[in-house]
Design an enzyme around this catalytic site. Structure first.
Site, PDB file in Angstrom:
ATOM      1  N   CYS A   2       0.825  -1.216   0.000  1.00  0.00           N
ATOM      2  CA  CYS A   2       0.000   0.000   0.000  1.00  0.00           C
ATOM      3  C   CYS A   2       0.854   1.259   0.000  1.00  0.00           C
ATOM      4  CB  CYS A   2      -0.894   0.016   1.232  1.00  0.00           C
ATOM      5  SG  CYS A   2      -1.847  -1.470   1.504  1.00  0.00           S
ATOM      6  N   ARG A  27       3.781   0.207  -6.685  1.00  0.00           N
ATOM      7  CA  ARG A  27       3.863  -0.679  -5.537  1.00  0.00           C
ATOM      8  C   ARG A  27       2.811  -1.782  -5.582  1.00  0.00           C
ATOM      9  NH1 ARG A  27       6.641   1.546  -1.007  1.00  0.00           N
ATOM     10  NH2 ARG A  27       5.205   0.521   0.432  1.00  0.00           N
ATOM     11  N   TRP A  74      -3.665  -2.238  -1.125  1.00  0.00           N
ATOM     12  CA  TRP A  74      -3.524  -3.616  -1.600  1.00  0.00           C
ATOM     13  C   TRP A  74      -4.273  -4.470  -0.588  1.00  0.00           C
ATOM     14  CZ3 TRP A  74      -1.406  -8.337  -0.038  1.00  0.00           C
ATOM     15  CH2 TRP A  74      -1.132  -9.265  -1.054  1.00  0.00           C
ATOM     16  N   ASN A 100      -0.895   0.981   6.141  1.00  0.00           N
ATOM     17  CA  ASN A 100      -0.219  -0.095   5.433  1.00  0.00           C
ATOM     18  C   ASN A 100       0.209  -1.102   6.479  1.00  0.00           C
ATOM     19  OD1 ASN A 100       1.120  -1.722   3.659  1.00  0.00           O
ATOM     20  ND2 ASN A 100       2.861  -0.356   3.322  1.00  0.00           N
ATOM     21  N   GLY A 101      -0.205  -2.359   6.320  1.00  0.00           N
ATOM     22  CA  GLY A 101       0.156  -3.380   7.298  1.00  0.00           C
ATOM     23  C   GLY A 101      -1.038  -4.237   7.656  1.00  0.00           C
ATOM     24  N   GLU A 483      13.589 -18.577 -12.015  1.00  0.00           N
ATOM     25  CA  GLU A 483      13.340 -17.147 -12.201  1.00  0.00           C
ATOM     26  C   GLU A 483      12.594 -16.881 -13.503  1.00  0.00           C
ATOM     27  OE1 GLU A 483      13.323 -12.995 -11.853  1.00  0.00           O
ATOM     28  OE2 GLU A 483      13.398 -14.652 -10.411  1.00  0.00           O
ATOM     29  N   LYS A 487       8.904 -15.063 -13.710  1.00  0.00           N
ATOM     30  CA  LYS A 487       8.616 -13.859 -14.486  1.00  0.00           C
ATOM     31  C   LYS A 487       7.407 -14.062 -15.384  1.00  0.00           C
ATOM     32  CE  LYS A 487      11.438 -10.881 -13.020  1.00  0.00           C
ATOM     33  NZ  LYS A 487      11.329 -11.553 -11.718  1.00  0.00           N
ATOM     34  N   GLU A 490       4.247 -14.118 -13.253  1.00  0.00           N
ATOM     35  CA  GLU A 490       3.939 -12.823 -12.646  1.00  0.00           C
ATOM     36  C   GLU A 490       3.221 -11.884 -13.598  1.00  0.00           C
ATOM     37  OE1 GLU A 490       7.228 -11.611  -9.333  1.00  0.00           O
ATOM     38  OE2 GLU A 490       7.927 -11.663 -11.395  1.00  0.00           O
ATOM     39  N   HIS A 506      11.581 -37.165 -13.170  1.00  0.00           N
ATOM     40  CA  HIS A 506      10.958 -37.598 -11.929  1.00  0.00           C
ATOM     41  C   HIS A 506       9.573 -36.980 -11.741  1.00  0.00           C
ATOM     42  CE1 HIS A 506      14.610 -39.626 -10.520  1.00  0.00           C
ATOM     43  NE2 HIS A 506      15.247 -38.626 -11.118  1.00  0.00           N
ATOM     44  N   LYS A 605       5.031  -4.398  -5.344  1.00  0.00           N
ATOM     45  CA  LYS A 605       6.470  -4.292  -5.540  1.00  0.00           C
ATOM     46  C   LYS A 605       7.238  -4.656  -4.278  1.00  0.00           C
ATOM     47  CE  LYS A 605      10.251  -3.273  -7.716  1.00  0.00           C
ATOM     48  NZ  LYS A 605      10.761  -4.223  -8.715  1.00  0.00           N
TER      49      LYS A 605
END
Length: 610
Positions: A2, A27, A74, A100-101, A483, A487, A490, A506, A605
């Site tokens: 947030c 963010r 958020w 925020n939190g 990674e 990406k 995301e 496997h 973010k």
């Protein structure tokens, strides 16, 4: 996560707050709102959706005043709706609060307030705090005391800004586990969760520490703990350039940041290589070199993309410096009674330096006696301040939610740490100079990879409608398979898995058919032939192979449907180069699918809550 903005001064704060919220959009958020005190009354406007929708609401029903707060939310507690958007007010509309939190004991406090007849309007934990402040204000008749007493009653993480209609010349902000800074202007203060919202107004800033609050008026600022103990704060200079917050002609911040990598890799190396000694010099670690020299074990703590960087660091350090390394998910570390202590070096990796899980894990490691180091990007961040020493990666502001340039800069920092540790121990001068030379070549090599952008775009066009992807790598490049898959997930919302190439047999091999794109990282190194065998296994089942290979490896063209070449470098440095084509592939697929590349859904973010 947030975004928080608060202003008190002489200007009409509405346009200032809205423009600052736009700076914080990167963010990640799902709603936005603003509250302003005008003639002793609160004016509140808030909307689910983007800041642009809040602007439309303000066009239809303007607000004005010289003290106000703004927020991008958020969602944690309660769906992203107009009612759940911040700011939240008490039932009498005397107080407005942004947060925020997460307030962990909100349910208990809410039950107590309900018994007192308090009427709630939202589903959020945040409203509990503003209603509690209002109840305490009726007892104390003092804004500051009510906020301070309320903060002593709650459990959890917060960065807050609060207004009181009855005390319209005072803005109160506080933090515990969620970043908050106060910019100091001329007869004005602007508080924010991020320096990017402050830098266009002033470069003079004070960073609050956990358990601290600031009382802002038009004539001054008072800082103290929530236990009412005065605190003296140093004024610091914001180093961020406003230009870094612009797209500079690129369609998205993510593409700008991918293309910035030759320069950010160079910046991460700048002044740190000692070619004549075959080693690296990291000024931020100078005071702990003795402890590093005798370290028994290194533990990396990180999340997401930075966790992948830690995995590459594990391969680097164990191979070159021969020090045992463990890589921990920070979110799990402190919940399993970790075994760390004297002789252990714990290194937190975090682009923002504010990642809640990483910070909490770092504090636990310090409590148990480990040497605490940090690898961060944001100067002045909490991890940077709380570690014993550390390394800045100097990647500059990264606005795209999906990390690109910060990731490669983290890898460069890890390579430099590896070189320094290895030369302290058994690595020869000859091998050290070989690594130095290879590091020096990386910026030019990265630039060369970007020249293949159009061919990568063509690959993206072919596979943009795929429902699944598999990414395979071995050795140093196994974390890059993870990674690359991350990406793609995301920003394009395509399901993707990263796997060690040999582990494909496997389980995941069952998924491979003619509809499955398989991205294989196959540099020409000592395990090249092993990865070629894995490619043959994929081909035998009809999988469609996209290979990331070393220049000159023409044999791979007979096996793969598409090949993207990277320059030859040392095996330990290949991840820095091999990940760049994967950044571009994910980016182009996401754009072609019409996704919001810079602000992917549900993501933030900087994750500042657990």
């Amino acid at each position: 996560m947030c975004g928080i903005v608060g202003y008190i001064g002489t200007k009409n704060c509405e346009p200032l707050i809205v423009n600052s919220l736009k700076r914080l959009e990167y963010r990640g958020y799902d709603s936005a709102g603003i509250a302003v005190v005008t003639h002793g009354a609160l004016q509140v406007r808030k909307k689910a959706g983007k800041v642009s929708e809040l602007e439309e609401a303000l066009d239809a029903s303007p607000v004005s005043g010289t003290i106000g707060i703004g927020h991008t939310r958020w969602a944690t507690h309660g769906a992203p709706t107009d009612l759940n958007a911040h700011p939240h007010c008490d039932q009498d509309n005397i107080f407005a609060l942004i947060h925020n939190g997460i307030i962990e004991n909100y349910a208990v406090i809410k039950q107590k307030l309900l018994k007192r007849g308090v009427v709630f309007r939202s589903e959020t934990d945040t409203e509990v705090l503003v209603q509690l402040i209002a109840v305490l204000y009726k007892k104390t008749h003092d804004f500051e005391s009510a906020v301070r007493l309320a903060l002593n009653e709650i459990v959890g993480a917060y960065g807050i800004a609060v207004l009181c209609a009855r005390e319209p010349d005072k803005l109160i902000v506080a933090r515990n586990g969620s970043p908050l800074a106060v910019g100091i202007g001329e007869n004005e203060y602007i508080a924010a969760s991020d320096a990017s919202a402050i830098v266009s107004h002033t470069r003079q800033v004070v960073y609050l520490a956990d358990g601290e609050m600031a009382i802002l008026t038009r004539t001054g600022m008072t800082t103290k703990t929530i236990d009412d103990v005065a605190v003296t704060k140093d004024i610091e200079e914001i180093t961020l350039d406003v230009e870094q917050l612009q797209k500079d002609g690129f369609p998205h911040f993510m593409l700008k940041e991918i293309y910035a990598q030759p320069e950010t890799i160079r910046d991460a190396l700048r002044g740190r290589l000692l070619p004549e000694e075959g080693t690296a010099r990291l000024g931020g670690l100078a005071k702990v070199e003795g402890k590093l020299r005798t370290a028994k074990r290194i533990v990396f703590l990180s999340c997401g993309t930075s966790w992948h960087a830690g995995l590459v660091g594990e391969y680097m350090i164990e191979q070159c410096a021969r020090i045992p390394v463990e890589v921990e998910y920070a979110s799990e570390f402190r919940y399993r009674n970790p075994m760390v202590g004297e002789g252990d070096v714990v290194i937190a990796i975090s682009q923002s330096g504010e990642t809640a899980d990483t910070l909490a894990a770092l504090r636990e490691a310090k409590r148990q006696g480990a040497l605490a180091l940090g690898i961060v990007n944001v100067v002045g961040s909490t991890i940077a301040r709380e570690t014993d020493a550390g390394v800045y990666i100097h990647a500059g502001a990264e606005i795209g939610v999906a990390s690109t340039k910060a990731f490669t800069s983290e890898l460069v920092a890890l390579a430099l740490i590896t070189l320094m540790l290895a030369r302290m121990r058994t690595l020869s001068y000859v091998e050290g100079t070989r690594i130095v030379r290879a590091l020096e070549e990386l910026p030019v090599q990265a630039a060369k990879i970007l020249l293949a952008d159009s061919s990568i775009q063509a690959i993206a066009e072919k596979f943009k409608d795929a429902r699944n992807f598999l990414y395979l790598g071995r050795g140093f490049n196994f974390p890059i398979a993870l990674e690359g898959a991350l990406k793609l997930k995301e920003i394009s919302y395509i399901h993707a898995e990263g796997y060690p190439a040999a582990e494909m047999k496997h389980g995941p091999i069952a998924l491979i058919d003619e509809n499955m794109p398989v991205v294989v990282i196959v540099p020409h190194d000592e395990i090249h032939d092993k990865v070629i065998s894995n490619i043959e296994e994929v081909r035998a089942r009809g999988g469609r192979i996209i290979a990331i290979a070393t220049e000159g490896d023409k044999h791979i063209e007979q096996l793969a449907e598409h090949v993207v070449y990277i320059p030859q470098t040392l095996p330990m440095l290949t991840p820095i180069l091999s990940v760049i084509p994967l950044h571009l592939l994910a980016y182009h697929i996401a754009v072609m699918r019409g996704c919001n590349v810079d602000q992917p859904r549900n993501l933030a973010k900087s994750v500042t809550v657990e």
